[in-house]
Design an enzyme around this catalytic site. Sequence first.
Site, mmCIF file in Angstrom:
data_model
loop_
_atom_site.group_PDB
_atom_site.id
_atom_site.type_symbol
_atom_site.label_atom_id
_atom_site.label_comp_id
_atom_site.label_asym_id
_atom_site.label_seq_id
_atom_site.Cartn_x
_atom_site.Cartn_y
_atom_site.Cartn_z
ATOM 1 N N LYS A 54 -14.703 -0.116 6.398
ATOM 2 C CA LYS A 54 -13.528 -0.905 6.034
ATOM 3 C C LYS A 54 -12.355 -0.334 6.827
ATOM 4 C CE LYS A 54 -10.753 -3.393 3.193
ATOM 5 N NZ LYS A 54 -10.725 -3.084 1.747
ATOM 6 N N ILE A 55 -11.718 -1.174 7.648
ATOM 7 C CA ILE A 55 -10.595 -0.732 8.472
ATOM 8 C C ILE A 55 -9.437 -1.712 8.315
ATOM 9 C CG2 ILE A 55 -12.140 0.356 10.150
ATOM 10 C CD1 ILE A 55 -11.410 -2.000 12.080
ATOM 11 N N SER A 56 -8.308 -1.352 8.866
ATOM 12 C CA SER A 56 -7.164 -2.255 8.927
ATOM 13 C C SER A 56 -7.403 -3.320 9.992
ATOM 14 C CB SER A 56 -5.894 -1.493 9.295
ATOM 15 O OG SER A 56 -5.588 -0.491 8.361
ATOM 16 N N THR A 108 -2.515 -2.801 9.185
ATOM 17 C CA THR A 108 -2.026 -4.163 9.104
ATOM 18 C C THR A 108 -0.625 -4.176 8.508
ATOM 19 O OG1 THR A 108 -4.298 -4.802 8.643
ATOM 20 C CG2 THR A 108 -2.618 -6.483 8.363
ATOM 21 N N ALA A 109 -0.402 -3.310 7.523
ATOM 22 C CA ALA A 109 0.920 -3.231 6.903
ATOM 23 C C ALA A 109 1.991 -2.964 7.959
ATOM 24 C CB ALA A 109 0.937 -2.127 5.843
ATOM 25 N N HIS A 152 -1.413 -1.485 -1.472
ATOM 26 C CA HIS A 152 -2.320 -1.290 -2.595
ATOM 27 C C HIS A 152 -1.603 -1.408 -3.944
ATOM 28 C CE1 HIS A 152 -5.217 -0.428 0.394
ATOM 29 N NE2 HIS A 152 -4.963 0.850 0.557
#
Length: 280
Positions: A54-56, A108-109, A152
Amino acid sequence: MTLQVAYSPCPNDTFVFHAWSHGLVPGAEAPEVTFADIDVTNGLAERGELDLLKISYGQLPWVLDEYALLPCGGALGRGCGPLVLTREAGAPTDLTGRTVAVPSQRSTAYLLFRLWAANAVPGGFGEIVVLPFHEIMPAVRDGRVDAGLVIHEARFTYQQYGLHRLADMGEAWELETGLPIPLGAIVARRSLGRERLDELAAAIRSSVRMAWEDPEASRDYVLAHAQEMDPAVADQHIGLYVNEFTADLGEAGYAAVRGLLTRAAAEGLVPAIDPGALEF
């Protein structure tokens, strides 16, 4: 050999992957799981160290040669974007020259933040400080930074730190594009071969469906890894980040990913990608 995977201990990931990681998905062998913050998994993917991660989405352009984007298991949605927080209510909306803490410059943020800031902060920031996401709110509260970009469960807890929302990156994205917010991607080694990639996608989809069908089955696993998170907050977290895009990206999901990476490339934030690189 046992498949080596990595995802975060956040409730959405443990909820989604509970059935698969515990060998409960019929016909799918349980993988060997490493828990790591998203900034760590981004680095693991860039170094090509594990089979599935799981990655950005912000990291995706750097790893697409070696990893394929799977069409399920990730995090996209609406009303779930990162927030910019400040210590004081009514703080200046202009962050020009100010210090901002972010969870990663490959997240991504951060991409959503920079796309927002292109218009909102034309004078440019003072300094960008990278901190683990759980350290950002204390840093803002204690005055060590002027603002913080949070992700989150911070959406649900920032008021407990006496902090105030300056801007919602997801809201800005949705108003501009009408698309869901792409946050976290599931990628797997292309060298595993198409048949194996199809099997992995099927296992993840089954794991998602099983989680929805029996939410209580994963509860102990979720709470054991939720870093002392209140169970009600964990439920909110899952409800926000696990949705129809988790089961399948679909046309809107792929459009959101392409839109984010195209805009980010135009701003020089990520390398441009081949139009077909996202296809599965």
